[in-house]
Scaffold this motif. Structure first.
Motif, PDB file in Angstrom:
ATOM      1  N   ALA A  33      -7.470   0.901  -9.618  1.00 51.42           N
ATOM      2  CA  ALA A  33      -6.885  -0.341 -10.136  1.00 51.42           C
ATOM      3  C   ALA A  33      -5.775  -0.857  -9.220  1.00 51.42           C
ATOM      4  O   ALA A  33      -5.650  -2.069  -9.018  1.00 51.42           O
ATOM      5  CB  ALA A  33      -6.338  -0.107 -11.541  1.00 51.42           C
ATOM      6  N   LEU A  34      -4.976   0.035  -8.665  1.00 52.07           N
ATOM      7  CA  LEU A  34      -3.857  -0.393  -7.828  1.00 52.07           C
ATOM      8  C   LEU A  34      -4.281  -0.725  -6.392  1.00 52.07           C
ATOM      9  O   LEU A  34      -3.692  -1.610  -5.758  1.00 52.07           O
ATOM     10  CB  LEU A  34      -2.775   0.698  -7.798  1.00 52.07           C
ATOM     11  N   ILE A  35      -5.281  -0.046  -5.881  1.00 45.79           N
ATOM     12  CA  ILE A  35      -5.678  -0.232  -4.484  1.00 45.79           C
ATOM     13  C   ILE A  35      -6.707  -1.347  -4.313  1.00 45.79           C
ATOM     14  O   ILE A  35      -6.781  -1.967  -3.251  1.00 45.79           O
ATOM     15  CB  ILE A  35      -6.160   1.111  -3.890  1.00 45.79           C
TER      16      ILE A  35
ATOM     17  N   TYR B 225       0.831  -1.199   0.000  1.00 48.22           N
ATOM     18  CA  TYR B 225       0.000   0.000   0.000  1.00 48.22           C
ATOM     19  C   TYR B 225       0.871   1.257   0.000  1.00 48.22           C
ATOM     20  O   TYR B 225       0.601   2.205  -0.739  1.00 48.22           O
ATOM     21  CB  TYR B 225      -0.945   0.011   1.206  1.00 48.22           C
ATOM     22  N   ILE B 226       1.921   1.244   0.820  1.00 44.23           N
ATOM     23  CA  ILE B 226       2.843   2.385   0.877  1.00 44.23           C
ATOM     24  C   ILE B 226       3.485   2.582  -0.497  1.00 44.23           C
ATOM     25  O   ILE B 226       3.614   3.718  -0.977  1.00 44.23           O
ATOM     26  CB  ILE B 226       3.922   2.165   1.963  1.00 44.23           C
ATOM     27  N   SER B 227       3.857   1.487  -1.149  1.00 45.34           N
ATOM     28  CA  SER B 227       4.457   1.551  -2.483  1.00 45.34           C
ATOM     29  C   SER B 227       3.476   2.137  -3.505  1.00 45.34           C
ATOM     30  O   SER B 227       3.848   2.982  -4.325  1.00 45.34           O
ATOM     31  CB  SER B 227       4.893   0.154  -2.914  1.00 45.34           C
TER      32      SER B 227
ATOM     33  N   LYS C 249       3.164   5.838  -3.012  1.00 46.18           N
ATOM     34  CA  LYS C 249       4.322   6.550  -3.572  1.00 46.18           C
ATOM     35  C   LYS C 249       4.210   6.646  -5.093  1.00 46.18           C
ATOM     36  O   LYS C 249       4.501   7.689  -5.675  1.00 46.18           O
ATOM     37  CB  LYS C 249       5.619   5.846  -3.172  1.00 46.18           C
ATOM     38  N   GLN C 250       3.789   5.555  -5.739  1.00 48.01           N
ATOM     39  CA  GLN C 250       3.603   5.568  -7.198  1.00 48.01           C
ATOM     40  C   GLN C 250       2.568   6.617  -7.593  1.00 48.01           C
ATOM     41  O   GLN C 250       2.784   7.394  -8.532  1.00 48.01           O
ATOM     42  CB  GLN C 250       3.111   4.205  -7.697  1.00 48.01           C
ATOM     43  N   LEU C 251       1.443   6.611  -6.889  1.00 43.18           N
ATOM     44  CA  LEU C 251       0.369   7.553  -7.216  1.00 43.18           C
ATOM     45  C   LEU C 251       0.794   8.997  -6.965  1.00 43.18           C
ATOM     46  O   LEU C 251       0.464   9.884  -7.756  1.00 43.18           O
ATOM     47  CB  LEU C 251      -0.894   7.224  -6.418  1.00 43.18           C
TER      48      LEU C 251
END
Length: 176
Positions: free
Chosen positions: A116-118, A38-40, A43-45
């Protein structure tokens, strides 16, 4: 008289059943802070959002530069030239606003990428919460950080640490 006793007995049974529900809560923010993926993703977002914001800022700076150049040259222009430059500035500004809306709007690229990522992370948490609820024979688990207002919660009903353990993580060791 029988009806009154029967109604009273039914009411008493219903009240007892309502109090027999087993409830607990989790703190989703606390759980998410323990998840390295989630932290990663955050950071990406954030990096993506910063890049797109710089692009938006550049587009609006270009519009501003064109407008200032237009103001400086306006005295020397014919009416047709003025219309042409004004149209060019309007088109650039409209393009910048459209780009901003496309990236940051309610259905924009950032929201779609975030969802999509979460979503897989949320699915893992939901599965872990369900396993904890079934394992502890709980009827309901509330999220302390959701729209449900919880004015008081006894810490012994906090199942956040158990959910973190179900996710294969160590409670108290925040992700970096």
């Amino acid at each position: 008289m029988k009806r009154i006793i029967l109604a009273l007995l039914f009411t008493l049974t219903a009240c007892t059943g309502a109090f027999a529900q087993r409830l607990a809560f989790v703190d989703s923010d606390y759980i998410l802070k323990h998840m390295p993926d989630y932290i990663s993703v955050q950071k990406q977002l954030n990096a993506l959002s910063d890049q797109w914001q710089r692009d938006v800022d550049n587009k609006f700076q270009e519009v501003d530069r064109l407008y200032k150049a237009y103001q400086a040259d306006q005295v020397l222009m014919t009416p047709d030239m003025k219309k042409k430059r004004e149209q060019e500035i309007d088109d650039k500004e409209k393009g910048a606003k459209d780009f901003q809306r496309q990236k940051f709007g309610p259905d924009g690229d950032l929201v779609q990428r975030s969802n999509a990522l979460i979503k897989p992370i949320q699915d893992r948490i939901a599965k872990a919460v369900q396993e904890v609820a079934e394992g502890d024979d709980l009827d309901m688990i509330f999220d302390k950080n959701s729209e449900v207002i919880m004015l008081y919660a006894n810490p012994r009903y906090d199942k956040s640490a158990e959910v973190i353990t179900k996710l294969g993580l160590k409670p108290g060791a925040l992700a970096k």
